[in-house]
Design a protein around this motif. Structure first.
Motif, PDB file in Angstrom:
ATOM      1  N   TYR A  49       0.825  -1.203   0.000  1.00 14.56           N
ATOM      2  CA  TYR A  49       0.000   0.000   0.000  1.00 14.56           C
ATOM      3  C   TYR A  49       0.866   1.261   0.000  1.00 14.56           C
ATOM      4  O   TYR A  49       1.990   1.275   0.482  1.00 14.56           O
ATOM      5  N   SER A  50       0.291   2.313  -0.524  1.00 11.84           N
ATOM      6  CA  SER A  50       0.860   3.648  -0.488  1.00 11.84           C
ATOM      7  C   SER A  50      -0.107   4.497   0.366  1.00 11.84           C
ATOM      8  O   SER A  50      -1.304   4.195   0.413  1.00 11.84           O
ATOM      9  N   LEU A  51       0.340   5.466   1.085  1.00 14.48           N
ATOM     10  CA  LEU A  51       1.645   6.088   1.116  1.00 14.48           C
ATOM     11  C   LEU A  51       2.476   5.454   2.227  1.00 14.48           C
ATOM     12  O   LEU A  51       2.046   5.382   3.378  1.00 14.48           O
ATOM     13  N   SER A  52       3.704   5.023   1.900  1.00 16.77           N
ATOM     14  CA  SER A  52       4.592   4.372   2.863  1.00 16.77           C
ATOM     15  C   SER A  52       5.979   5.001   2.760  1.00 16.77           C
ATOM     16  O   SER A  52       6.569   5.029   1.680  1.00 16.77           O
ATOM     17  N   PHE A  53       6.496   5.476   3.906  1.00 18.57           N
ATOM     18  CA  PHE A  53       7.783   6.182   3.936  1.00 18.57           C
ATOM     19  C   PHE A  53       8.733   5.449   4.884  1.00 18.57           C
ATOM     20  O   PHE A  53       8.554   5.457   6.101  1.00 18.57           O
ATOM     21  N   LEU A  54       9.767   4.850   4.331  1.00 18.55           N
ATOM     22  CA  LEU A  54      10.692   4.013   5.078  1.00 18.55           C
ATOM     23  C   LEU A  54      11.595   4.838   6.001  1.00 18.55           C
ATOM     24  O   LEU A  54      12.061   5.915   5.630  1.00 18.55           O
ATOM     25  N   HIS A  55      11.875   4.277   7.195  1.00 17.95           N
ATOM     26  CA  HIS A  55      12.847   4.905   8.089  1.00 17.95           C
ATOM     27  C   HIS A  55      13.723   3.910   8.829  1.00 17.95           C
ATOM     28  O   HIS A  55      14.849   4.255   9.190  1.00 17.95           O
ATOM     29  N   GLY A  56      13.236   2.692   9.111  1.00 19.65           N
ATOM     30  CA  GLY A  56      14.017   1.789   9.936  1.00 19.65           C
ATOM     31  C   GLY A  56      14.072   0.373   9.412  1.00 19.65           C
ATOM     32  O   GLY A  56      13.143  -0.107   8.749  1.00 19.65           O
ATOM     33  N   TRP A  57      15.188  -0.307   9.716  1.00 24.54           N
ATOM     34  CA  TRP A  57      15.394  -1.704   9.352  1.00 24.54           C
ATOM     35  C   TRP A  57      15.893  -2.415  10.600  1.00 24.54           C
ATOM     36  O   TRP A  57      16.893  -1.989  11.201  1.00 24.54           O
ATOM     37  N   SER A  58      15.229  -3.479  11.004  1.00 23.40           N
ATOM     38  CA  SER A  58      15.592  -4.169  12.240  1.00 23.40           C
ATOM     39  C   SER A  58      17.004  -4.738  12.139  1.00 23.40           C
ATOM     40  O   SER A  58      17.453  -5.118  11.048  1.00 23.40           O
ATOM     41  N   PRO A  59      17.730  -4.808  13.266  1.00 21.63           N
ATOM     42  CA  PRO A  59      19.110  -5.317  13.233  1.00 21.63           C
ATOM     43  C   PRO A  59      19.221  -6.738  12.714  1.00 21.63           C
ATOM     44  O   PRO A  59      20.245  -7.098  12.120  1.00 21.63           O
ATOM     45  N   ASN A  60      18.199  -7.552  12.922  1.00 20.18           N
ATOM     46  CA  ASN A  60      18.246  -8.930  12.419  1.00 20.18           C
ATOM     47  C   ASN A  60      17.862  -9.035  10.948  1.00 20.18           C
ATOM     48  O   ASN A  60      17.857 -10.127  10.373  1.00 20.18           O
ATOM     49  N   GLY A  61      17.540  -7.904  10.340  1.00 15.20           N
ATOM     50  CA  GLY A  61      17.256  -7.867   8.905  1.00 15.20           C
ATOM     51  C   GLY A  61      15.889  -8.353   8.495  1.00 15.20           C
ATOM     52  O   GLY A  61      15.588  -8.411   7.302  1.00 15.20           O
ATOM     53  N   LYS A  62      15.014  -8.663   9.461  1.00 11.52           N
ATOM     54  CA  LYS A  62      13.754  -9.310   9.131  1.00 11.52           C
ATOM     55  C   LYS A  62      12.566  -8.365   8.957  1.00 11.52           C
ATOM     56  O   LYS A  62      11.557  -8.753   8.371  1.00 11.52           O
ATOM     57  N   THR A  63      12.687  -7.118   9.453  1.00 11.75           N
ATOM     58  CA  THR A  63      11.518  -6.247   9.507  1.00 11.75           C
ATOM     59  C   THR A  63      11.872  -4.813   9.138  1.00 11.75           C
ATOM     60  O   THR A  63      12.945  -4.311   9.497  1.00 11.75           O
ATOM     61  N   LEU A  64      10.960  -4.140   8.438  1.00 11.24           N
ATOM     62  CA  LEU A  64      11.084  -2.716   8.139  1.00 11.24           C
ATOM     63  C   LEU A  64      10.072  -1.931   8.964  1.00 11.24           C
ATOM     64  O   LEU A  64       8.967  -2.410   9.223  1.00 11.24           O
ATOM     65  N   ALA A  65      10.455  -0.727   9.362  1.00  9.94           N
ATOM     66  CA  ALA A  65       9.551   0.179  10.075  1.00  9.94           C
ATOM     67  C   ALA A  65       9.383   1.441   9.239  1.00  9.94           C
ATOM     68  O   ALA A  65      10.350   1.955   8.676  1.00  9.94           O
ATOM     69  N   TYR A  66       8.148   1.961   9.189  1.00 11.01           N
ATOM     70  CA  TYR A  66       7.881   3.087   8.305  1.00 11.01           C
ATOM     71  C   TYR A  66       6.672   3.886   8.799  1.00 11.01           C
ATOM     72  O   TYR A  66       5.877   3.417   9.611  1.00 11.01           O
ATOM     73  N   CYS A  67       6.585   5.091   8.282  1.00  9.75           N
ATOM     74  CA  CYS A  67       5.410   5.940   8.501  1.00  9.75           C
ATOM     75  C   CYS A  67       4.469   5.734   7.323  1.00  9.75           C
ATOM     76  O   CYS A  67       4.901   5.739   6.166  1.00  9.75           O
ATOM     77  N   ALA A  68       3.190   5.532   7.622  1.00 12.17           N
ATOM     78  CA  ALA A  68       2.225   5.283   6.550  1.00 12.17           C
ATOM     79  C   ALA A  68       0.950   6.063   6.788  1.00 12.17           C
ATOM     80  O   ALA A  68       0.553   6.313   7.927  1.00 12.17           O
ATOM     81  N   PHE A  69       0.325   6.445   5.701  1.00 14.00           N
ATOM     82  CA  PHE A  69      -0.975   7.119   5.726  1.00 14.00           C
ATOM     83  C   PHE A  69      -1.999   6.169   5.115  1.00 14.00           C
ATOM     84  O   PHE A  69      -1.892   5.778   3.958  1.00 14.00           O
TER      85      PHE A  69
END
Length: 314
Positions: free
Chosen positions: A141-161
């Motif tokens: 889905y959009s709108l999605s703005f990336l900011h974080g990647w978990s240290p184990n490489g498994k998950t992304l964190a982002y701001c979304a509307f």
């Protein structure tokens, strides 16, 4: 969509289109100065000046390169500023914005980008090899703005509307794709989520108390805790040092803009605080804002951090 939801989505779109317009205007009228700050001495060192707009530096895990975006593309440059910036091959993605991060193992690059296939403006998250290659869509889905990647490489964190958003919230999603998980639902904008190096926390900024301030929560969204309490500044984009001990963030003066805006061409400051909480220290003042420090740009030594300041040519 309710009237409240429509208002916040409209604010988000207007802010982005303002950013696009500002970027277009600045393309040939701004000098971008890529700098490195020594957080122990406060010394600033110029890496390179560009006679066009660049944004959001990311320092590679091997300490050799700094990535940034410019005019919809991704580039990298030697940390000493030697030679010209090198284009990173993102293939069909030529509308990348200033929300891009590198994986902890240094092998992958994740970007937020508009879809070339869309007739309107969008922002999805893609992953590709760090030196370039075929992008893979992660967020459905959009709108999605990336900011974080978990240290184990498994998950992304982002701001979304989303249609039911309170003005932009924090979400996570598995790197392989799938169902996204909403972590915040406070009234107003929550933005800039970034994992701590130990994987225990997500740092972010939230406007829920009036001014934009730095917050921290557990990775499952529990125990959302305010970490800065500045009554004169709006605090944006907390970035945790690789050793997990320090957090640097960008501030705008109260009254220079709305608390939920992060605009270009403003007098801003960089502040640093202990990751455990405590009194922040002002590190430097500069002319910048949007594009200066959107995503994590700490060096592997946890002492230096890259940022962009600007000089208007006209």
């Amino acid at each position: 969509m309710s009237i409240k939801d429509f208002r916040w989505l409209t604010v988000a779109l207007l802010a982005f289109f303002f950013s696009l317009d500002a970027s277009a205007q600045q393309k040939n009228s701004v000098t971008s100065i890529l700098e490195v700050l020594d957080t122990q001495t406060g010394e600033r060192k110029v890496v390179k000046e560009f006679n066009y707009l660049i944004e959001a530096p990311n320092w590679t895990r091997d300490g050799k390169w700094i990535y940034f975006n410019s005019d919809g593309l991704i580039y990298k440059i030697d940390v000493e500023g030697k030679g010209n910036a090198r284009l990173v091959d993102t293939q069909y993605l030529n509308k990348c914005n200033n929300d891009h991060v590198l994986s902890a193992d240094g092998k992958w690059l994740a970007v937020s980008s508009s879809s070339n296939a869309s007739s309107g403006w969008t922002s999805y998250i893609y992953v590709l090899p760090v030196d370039g290659g075929t992008p893979r869509l992660v967020t459905p889905y959009s709108l999605s703005f990336l900011h974080g990647w978990s240290p184990n490489g498994k998950t992304l964190a982002y701001c979304a509307f989303r249609d039911d958003s309170n003005g932009g919230d924090i979400y996570t999603i598995p790197i392989e794709g799938g169902d996204e998980k909403r972590l915040t639902d406070a009234q107003g904008l929550d933005d800039g989520p970034e994992y701590s190096p130990d994987g225990r926390y997500i740092w972010f900024n939230s406007v829920r108390t009036g001014l934009m301030q730095v917050w921290r929560m557990n990775v499952d969204g529990s125990k959302q805790t305010q970490m800065t309490f500045d009554e004169e500044r709006n605090a944006w984009f907390p970035h945790v040092s690789p050793d997990g001990k320090k957090v640097i963030y960008l501030t705008y003066r109260k009254g220079d803009l709305a608390p939920d805006q992060h605009l270009p061409n403003k007098n801003v400051e960089l502040w640093m605080m202990p990751a455990r909480g405590g009194k922040p220290k002002m590190m430097t003042k500069l002319f910048g804002g949007q594009g200066t420090l959107n995503t994590n740009s700490w060096a592997p030594d946890s002492r230096h951090i890259a940022f962009v300041s600007y000089r208007l040519n006209n």
